[in-house]
Scaffold this active site. Structure first.
Site, PDB file in Angstrom:
ATOM      1  N   LEU A  44     -15.670   8.920 -42.131  1.00 55.20           N
ATOM      2  CA  LEU A  44     -15.542   9.956 -43.009  1.00 55.20           C
ATOM      3  C   LEU A  44     -16.553  10.303 -42.922  1.00 55.20           C
ATOM      4  O   LEU A  44     -17.081  10.327 -44.249  1.00 55.20           O
ATOM      5  CB  LEU A  44     -14.929   9.409 -43.734  1.00 55.20           C
ATOM      6  CG  LEU A  44     -13.348   9.393 -44.732  1.00 55.20           C
ATOM      7  CD1 LEU A  44     -12.704  10.832 -43.714  1.00 55.20           C
ATOM      8  CD2 LEU A  44     -12.606   9.925 -45.722  1.00 55.20           C
ATOM      9  N   ASP A  45     -17.327  11.825 -43.008  1.00 51.41           N
ATOM     10  CA  ASP A  45     -18.295  12.395 -43.538  1.00 51.41           C
ATOM     11  C   ASP A  45     -19.203  12.345 -45.156  1.00 51.41           C
ATOM     12  O   ASP A  45     -17.872  11.776 -45.157  1.00 51.41           O
ATOM     13  CB  ASP A  45     -18.770  14.006 -42.684  1.00 51.41           C
ATOM     14  CG  ASP A  45     -18.137  13.509 -41.013  1.00 51.41           C
ATOM     15  OD1 ASP A  45     -18.825  12.806 -40.998  1.00 51.41           O
ATOM     16  OD2 ASP A  45     -17.548  14.669 -40.471  1.00 51.41           O
ATOM     17  N   LEU A  46     -19.423  12.175 -44.906  1.00 52.20           N
ATOM     18  CA  LEU A  46     -20.543  12.509 -45.729  1.00 52.20           C
ATOM     19  C   LEU A  46     -20.162  13.119 -47.569  1.00 52.20           C
ATOM     20  O   LEU A  46     -19.558  13.162 -48.542  1.00 52.20           O
ATOM     21  CB  LEU A  46     -22.357  12.830 -46.312  1.00 52.20           C
ATOM     22  CG  LEU A  46     -22.939  12.601 -47.331  1.00 52.20           C
ATOM     23  CD1 LEU A  46     -23.108  11.157 -47.864  1.00 52.20           C
ATOM     24  CD2 LEU A  46     -24.407  13.602 -47.188  1.00 52.20           C
ATOM     25  N   ASP A  47     -19.662  14.946 -46.948  1.00 50.79           N
ATOM     26  CA  ASP A  47     -18.801  15.113 -47.393  1.00 50.79           C
ATOM     27  C   ASP A  47     -17.420  15.357 -47.500  1.00 50.79           C
ATOM     28  O   ASP A  47     -16.524  16.802 -47.711  1.00 50.79           O
ATOM     29  CB  ASP A  47     -19.136  17.041 -46.738  1.00 50.79           C
ATOM     30  CG  ASP A  47     -19.131  17.326 -45.656  1.00 50.79           C
ATOM     31  OD1 ASP A  47     -19.035  16.785 -44.886  1.00 50.79           O
ATOM     32  OD2 ASP A  47     -20.001  18.229 -45.263  1.00 50.79           O
ATOM     33  N   SER A  48     -16.865  14.389 -46.915  1.00 47.83           N
ATOM     34  CA  SER A  48     -15.004  14.317 -46.750  1.00 47.83           C
ATOM     35  C   SER A  48     -15.120  13.192 -47.435  1.00 47.83           C
ATOM     36  O   SER A  48     -15.508  11.904 -47.546  1.00 47.83           O
ATOM     37  CB  SER A  48     -14.699  14.003 -45.487  1.00 47.83           C
ATOM     38  OG  SER A  48     -15.001  14.995 -44.282  1.00 47.83           O
TER      39      SER A  48
END
Length: 234
Positions: A44-48
């Site tokens: 789950l991406d850094l910005d998600s």
């Protein structure tokens, strides 16, 4: 053989989905103490934000990540602009995105426009806004896992993603689990909610139902009996 452990995390924005980082960024360690042998399932991406499963059950990891099993993942997406019915239909039918510098058409998905949830916590830092340009929310369900797929999908139909929150994997949802919260679930419950066969993994008989309260002292999201804190430490 050590027992299998299953944690659900409501990952905040700006936290890496891993336990270490050479650049000093926040990792899953900032959310609490975990056993030394667990790892996140997928990314789950850094910005998600949103639901992230952490376990040491390799078979569950395989079942969820192998695309042939087609597990549904549902996201709440805030997009720039007032999304149109035409754009939603394109997302449902499949839209063309770039994957590894090649064109790829996404598989059919489920998509609907929704109102901003009343209990949605504001992001830290706040989502950027541009004057005179509204934003809107959609709920998008896919069963693929291409790199940054949801962001690429909404951008391809003209509505860039401003905020992305994973709400659910199959029937496993983050319900009343606060941002940064952690809860431990028992194997039987996990397999039921993820729609996996009960022979997934091979947890020893000593693996009994235990729950861990989410961090922050908030109410437990109604998943079952409370569990003691894990003995293993990171």
């Amino acid at each position: 053989m050590s027992e299998y452990r299953y944690f659900v995390v409501n990952k905040p924005y700006g936290v890496l989905p891993q336990f270490s980082d050479h650049d000093g960024r926040k990792t899953l360690k900032s959310l609490g103490k975990f056993p030394s042998d667990v790892y996140p399932v997928g990314r789950l991406d850094l910005d998600s934000e949103g639901l992230l499963i952490i376990t040491n059950d390799k078979m569950l990891n395989h079942k969820l990540l192998n695309p042939k099993f087609e597990h549904n993942k549902t996201y709440l997406v805030q997009v720039e602009g007032d999304i149109t019915d035409e754009a939603i239909k394109k997302l449902e039918k499949g839209t063309e995105i770039s994957v590894n510098k090649t064109k790829y058409k996404t598989l059919p998905a489920r998509c609907k426009k929704v109102e901003k949830p009343e209990n949605l916590e504001e992001r830290d830092p706040p989502v950027r806004f541009r004057k005179n340009i509204p934003t809107s929310f959609i709920e998008l369900t896919i069963h693929e896992g291409k790199n940054r797929q949801v962001r690429k999908m909404t951008a391809s139909v003209g509505f860039p993603c401003l905020r992305l929150i994973r709400l659910a994997v199959e029937d496993l949802r983050i319900v009343n689990l606060p941002r940064g919260g952690v809860i431990e679930l028992d194997k039987e419950f996990m397999l039921e909610k993820l729609k996996l066969k009960k022979d997934t993994g091979s947890a020893p008989r000593t693996n009994q139902a235990r729950h861990r309260k989410p961090s922050g002292g908030s109410k437990r999201p109604g998943y079952g009996r409370p569990k003691p804190k894990p003995k293993g430490r990171r």
